[in-house]
Design a protein around this motif. Sequence first.
Motif, PDB file in Angstrom:
ATOM      1  N   UNK A   1      -9.569   3.378   8.700  1.00 28.75           N
ATOM      2  CA  UNK A   1      -9.525   2.962  10.108  1.00 28.75           C
ATOM      3  C   UNK A   1      -8.751   1.649  10.239  1.00 28.75           C
ATOM      4  N   UNK A   2      -7.650   1.536   9.536  1.00 29.15           N
ATOM      5  CA  UNK A   2      -6.864   0.306   9.517  1.00 29.15           C
ATOM      6  C   UNK A   2      -6.397  -0.111  10.912  1.00 29.15           C
ATOM      7  N   UNK A   3      -6.564  -1.386  11.219  1.00 27.80           N
ATOM      8  CA  UNK A   3      -6.160  -1.919  12.527  1.00 27.80           C
ATOM      9  C   UNK A   3      -4.681  -2.303  12.456  1.00 27.80           C
ATOM     10  N   UNK A   4      -3.844  -1.274  12.360  1.00 32.11           N
ATOM     11  CA  UNK A   4      -2.407  -1.492  12.143  1.00 32.11           C
ATOM     12  C   UNK A   4      -1.670  -0.876  13.330  1.00 32.11           C
ATOM     13  N   UNK A   5      -1.251  -1.740  14.233  1.00 31.80           N
ATOM     14  CA  UNK A   5      -0.655  -1.253  15.469  1.00 31.80           C
ATOM     15  C   UNK A   5       0.755  -1.816  15.635  1.00 31.80           C
ATOM     16  N   UNK A   6       1.603  -1.006  16.259  1.00 38.32           N
ATOM     17  CA  UNK A   6       2.906  -1.503  16.710  1.00 38.32           C
ATOM     18  C   UNK A   6       3.849  -1.910  15.586  1.00 38.32           C
ATOM     19  N   UNK A   7       3.659  -1.338  14.410  1.00 38.52           N
ATOM     20  CA  UNK A   7       4.573  -1.663  13.305  1.00 38.52           C
ATOM     21  C   UNK A   7       5.923  -0.971  13.517  1.00 38.52           C
ATOM     22  N   UNK A   8       6.975  -1.690  13.317  1.00 38.31           N
ATOM     23  CA  UNK A   8       8.315  -1.104  13.273  1.00 38.31           C
ATOM     24  C   UNK A   8       8.524  -0.610  11.836  1.00 38.31           C
ATOM     25  N   UNK A   9       8.206   0.663  11.606  1.00 38.42           N
ATOM     26  CA  UNK A   9       8.096   1.183  10.229  1.00 38.42           C
ATOM     27  C   UNK A   9       9.389   1.042   9.433  1.00 38.42           C
ATOM     28  N   UNK A  10      10.541   1.111  10.134  1.00 35.26           N
ATOM     29  CA  UNK A  10      11.812   1.021   9.386  1.00 35.26           C
ATOM     30  C   UNK A  10      12.096  -0.383   8.867  1.00 35.26           C
ATOM     31  N   UNK A  11      11.638  -1.363   9.626  1.00 32.49           N
ATOM     32  CA  UNK A  11      12.033  -2.737   9.280  1.00 32.49           C
ATOM     33  C   UNK A  11      10.899  -3.642   8.797  1.00 32.49           C
ATOM     34  N   UNK A  12       9.679  -3.179   8.967  1.00 25.74           N
ATOM     35  CA  UNK A  12       8.554  -4.061   8.642  1.00 25.74           C
ATOM     36  C   UNK A  12       8.526  -4.377   7.151  1.00 25.74           C
ATOM     37  N   UNK A  13       7.928  -5.492   6.834  1.00 24.53           N
ATOM     38  CA  UNK A  13       7.769  -5.940   5.447  1.00 24.53           C
ATOM     39  C   UNK A  13       9.094  -5.844   4.680  1.00 24.53           C
ATOM     40  N   UNK A  14      10.119  -6.420   5.296  1.00 26.17           N
ATOM     41  CA  UNK A  14      11.421  -6.490   4.633  1.00 26.17           C
ATOM     42  C   UNK A  14      11.962  -5.105   4.282  1.00 26.17           C
ATOM     43  N   UNK A  15      11.647  -4.127   5.133  1.00 20.08           N
ATOM     44  CA  UNK A  15      12.178  -2.777   4.932  1.00 20.08           C
ATOM     45  C   UNK A  15      11.571  -2.001   3.777  1.00 20.08           C
ATOM     46  N   UNK A  16      10.315  -2.275   3.487  1.00 22.31           N
ATOM     47  CA  UNK A  16       9.688  -1.656   2.312  1.00 22.31           C
ATOM     48  C   UNK A  16       9.626  -0.129   2.414  1.00 22.31           C
ATOM     49  N   UNK A  17       9.506   0.399   3.667  1.00 18.73           N
ATOM     50  CA  UNK A  17       9.427   1.858   3.834  1.00 18.73           C
ATOM     51  C   UNK A  17      10.814   2.504   3.992  1.00 18.73           C
ATOM     52  N   UNK A  18      11.857   1.695   4.109  1.00 21.83           N
ATOM     53  CA  UNK A  18      13.195   2.238   4.393  1.00 21.83           C
ATOM     54  C   UNK A  18      13.739   3.030   3.199  1.00 21.83           C
ATOM     55  N   UNK A  19      13.458   2.570   2.008  1.00 20.46           N
ATOM     56  CA  UNK A  19      13.887   3.300   0.804  1.00 20.46           C
ATOM     57  C   UNK A  19      12.667   4.033   0.245  1.00 20.46           C
TER      58      UNK A  19
END
Lengths: 387, 387
Positions: free
Chosen positions: B304-322
């Motif tokens: 039930x993580x309170x994780x809202x409005x993340x820009x998934x492509x760019x968040x955390x220095x693009x960690x999800x981009x690759x």
Amino acid sequence: MKNARRFLALIGLLFLCGWLQAQNSVEDVMSFTKPASTNVPGNDYPRIDAEGRVYFRLHAPNSTNLQVDICGKKYPMVKDEQGFWTATTDPLVVGFHYYFLIADGMSVIDPATYSFFGCNREAGGIEIPEGPEGDYYRPQQVPHGQVRSCTYYAESQKSYRRAMVYTPAEYETNLEKRYPVLYLQHGMGEDETGWSSQGFMQHIMDNLIASGECVPMIVVMESGDVAAPFAPKRGENPNEARNQYGATFYDVILKDLIPMIDTTFRTKTDRENRAMAGLSWGGFQSFNVVLPHLDKFSYLGTFSGAIFGLDLKNCFNGVFADADKFNKQMNYFFMGCGSDENFGTEQMTKSLKEMGIEVTFYESQGTAHEWLTWRRCFKEFIPHLFK
Amino acid sequence: MKNARRFLALIGLLFLCGWLQAQNSVEDVMSFTKPASTNVPGNDYPRIDAEGRVYFRLHAPNSTNLQVDICGKKYPMVKDEQGFWTATTDPLVVGFHYYFLIADGMSVIDPATYSFFGCNREAGGIEIPEGPEGDYYRPQQVPHGQVRSCTYYAESQKSYRRAMVYTPAEYETNLEKRYPVLYLQHGMGEDETGWSSQGFMQHIMDNLIASGECVPMIVVMESGDVAAPFAPKRGENPNEARNQYGATFYDVILKDLIPMIDTTFRTKTDRENRAMAGLSWGGFQSFNVVLPHLDKFSYLGTFSGAIFGLDLKNCFNGVFADADKFNKQMNYFFMGCGSDENFGTEQMTKSLKEMGIEVTFYESQGTAHEWLTWRRCFKEFIPHLFK
């Protein structure tokens, strides 16, 4: 009309003055007080001044009658126009005190405080800070032991129970070493969390081990079956009822707890390396466990022990009748209390000494039946163990 | 005169009938209910029936208005002539629920219950029992680990703090073995005691280790600096305020807590042997700790993580981009939630999967933002760690 306007302006001015005064008063209090360390984060109140007075302030606009119940005295709270209730106590003794709010006759916990198990229930609590004396029960830059919550099954009660076990810092690295064990009980209406949450036993142990005043040891705390109130049944003999209060613990400690501790931890298991002490009812329980089982224990301590009406010559199968034998078996026997309580401890040690029993009497100055008495007793007691 | 006597007799009879009915009613309730396991010893109420309804009854003769506040609903209590107040809830979901009494508008703890830190304060709590499912979070006849309270000094905050550390049973005897570590966080308004007191994580660990479903590991729980309420200052950017809530914990865990754990316990200290998970706000904190530090962690879980409005492509220095790189670095990535809450977890895992990210979605059926969701998530998550 003009008069009415003047009147309204005057009323407004009075309200403003009252409001400003209230604001000043709060700011004043803030300036010479500090929030209690027992407050839940985010709460500015209760606050404490240099003399140990406690300042309460809470917002309860719909309440009609609030009191603070602390250290045996009830303080009426006063409500302001904004719905804030305030009260100030007399100076209180340093250390830990339980307290409650009384809301329309119902005793409840101040929402601003952490809770502590005592008074047969969850209770509010406040820590009155003090000067240098208290350093022994505060965390210092020394190696820190741990307080471990241990679930175990007690065959004697056919139920799961919990013991809290202090292990010294070096227990983590001295993996070949075995340790002596102190069994340490709280008072009536408290539980296995009392000695760590209210008593700070872990800090006292850490500090006295670090200074070399006491040897590293394991300390075991258990509920003692005294969480529910002492309530003799109708027609029951009061003495018998008293003897039965918490008596299920005697089987637990002898048949379940000690075996569990000795199989789970690296303990020394002979009588020379096992001690027991307790405060108030835990002192009574310590007498009842240790004195009939001197084959298992060789140290005994009571702190404000609730030990009344003992026939010293005949009790516990005449254990005190042969003083020489007793003194040889008992490596150290300690009985402490506060100067401002009357549990008969000093008189009892006098009687025991007259019978030739070697017993150390200690009196905590200026304290009553309260946790500062017991922190001090603990600090006086543990340097004499296992040496 | 005769009529007056008859009238008084009638009144008396009516009172007697009312009293008898009240007695019967209490006896009836006693016959088909059991006291909650969360009651303080000595309290018969609250009681729970087979459908999970809770029956409250308490004596407060001077109170004028009492309600029970549980699972988002307020139940008015009714007072009888003897001053006993009663209320009965709807059937509640099994597991743990916080609850309060509202006494004349002030929210307080029922004196009959143990307290649990949650809702930014000490709260009352009740455990609704259930059938066979719950066995995984109840103590069983298996070896029991310990939950250790560890005092430590956090240089980053210049203050003493406390971590709760679960060690598996075998840690006491396998003295040569080193263990992987899971860092496990609770939610907003809770503290380091939440996962053991409300979540029963120690029983879940013990049972899953005993059954071979999960490997023995150390689990570390810390306050996370979310005990005080989330309260943005006037004029503060709400997003920035949200990001700052509990943010002091990031330095604590990376600079103080992990080093303390790795020097105090026999841990494996490489990224392959370090995981982090958290519920609600602890899920948000887990993202913020793990994703910028994949050199230190290789497992991540949110419940039930309170994780809202993340820009998934760019968040955390693009960690999800690759995605390939991320999937190689992350050994297991779990996101769970309850079917009856709306925290956007399922949608987020869908978006991540569309980006090629390997993430496991789990939904707890019939539960909302509550501890049964998190006990289940924990049970689903831990078998995938360190294998």
